[in-house]
Write an enzyme that holds these catalytic residues in place. Structure first.
Site, short mmCIF file in Angstrom:
data_model
loop_
_atom_site.label_atom_id
_atom_site.label_comp_id
_atom_site.label_asym_id
_atom_site.label_seq_id
_atom_site.Cartn_x
_atom_site.Cartn_y
_atom_site.Cartn_z
N HIS A 141 0.86 -1.35 -0.08
CA HIS A 141 -0.02 -0.09 0.14
C HIS A 141 0.81 1.42 0.04
CE1 HIS A 141 -3.07 2.90 1.15
NE2 HIS A 141 -3.86 2.19 0.93
N GLU A 166 -3.37 1.81 -7.65
CA GLU A 166 -4.17 2.73 -6.76
C GLU A 166 -3.28 4.02 -7.12
OE1 GLU A 166 -6.24 0.73 -3.48
OE2 GLU A 166 -4.21 1.52 -2.48
#
Ligand code: PEP
Length: 250
Positions: A99, A168
């Protein structure tokens, strides 16, 4: 309306208390409806709530994942960390790795590669996040960055069957801004192309994450190459999360 399985990964980040778990009952009820039988829902709460989530979701189709793990496979003197074996033993099926919030605080592609390898060896499914930041986008480096994150993150990993990519763009996370339709579609196709070269698997899943909400999800769902969503902020609000799932299948 879609006939394909769609992922809805709820990343609660560093939010949530035991009192918030009660509201999940509404998502459990939704997941039982035929209309949403193709929704694959995965909850990734903070470590402190993992066990409660596993217990609550035990007899349901909804699965649980952790938001990160340590790269070691054994116990050790790593204060504040937990490893993928512990996560698996708890009853989780998934772990988020790479992430951008963790890349910013020090996770390199090499460390991410170690975490992915260890987690796969512990039979966890990987939600492998990647994406360019704003500067890289402005300098037309998006594809180079995506290729490098994939090639380094998945280095020497032959079987990527249990790896799900979550694209992302860093500039989109928590900002309320989503990429333009064409840009998103091209980047997802590019990611799929690299993965197809790496593996003979035809069906590699690529999710999109970044400011997904009930207002934009319908449009995002029109991109058939997107296999679902990783949802941060909006997943912590039960009404918004339910709306996102409903709108995808309407
Ligand atoms: C995320 O946490 O990966 C994310 C996409 O967050 P948000 O939906 O809040 O942008």
């Amino acid at each position: 309306m879609t006939n394909k399985y769609k992922y809805f990964v709820a990343n609660w980040k560093m939010f949530g208390e035991t009192k918030n778990i009660k509201s999940i009952s509404r998502v459990i009820e939704l997941s039982k409806l035929r209309k949403f039988s193709k929704a694959k829902i995965v909850y990734c709460p903070p470590y402190t709530l993992l066990y409660e989530f596993v217990k609550k979701l035990k007899k349901t189709k909804i699965e649980v994942g952790a938001q990160d793990c340590h790269e070691a496979n054994t116990n050790g003197p790593f204060t504040g960390s937990i490893n993928s074996k512990m996560i698996k033993n708890l009853g989780c099926k998934y772990v988020i790795i790479g992430h951008s919030e963790n890349r910013i605080s020090g996770d390199t592609n090499e460390l991410i590669n170690k975490k992915i390898k260890i987690s796969l060896s512990n039979n966890l499914k990987i939600l492998f996040c990647l994406g360019e930041n704003f500067k890289e986008k402005k300098n037309n480096k998006t594809k180079r960055i995506l290729a490098s994150q994939i090639n380094k993150g998945l280095k020497n990993i032959k079987n990527i069957e249990n790896v799900i990519i979550s694209y992302e763009p860093v500039w989109s996370i928590g900002s309320g801004i989503v990429p333009k339709h064409n840009e998103l579609k091209n980047n997802i196709l590019f990611i799929k192309k690299i993965l197809n070269k790496k593996s003979k698997l035809k069906n590699i899943k690529v999710l999109y994450g970044g400011s997904v909400n009930p207002k934009n999800v319908k449009d995002l769902s029109k991109i058939p190459q997107i296999d679902g969503f990783l949802i941060g902020g909006a997943s912590q609000n039960i009404n918004k999360f339910i709306d996102i799932i409903k709108k995808t299948f309407n």
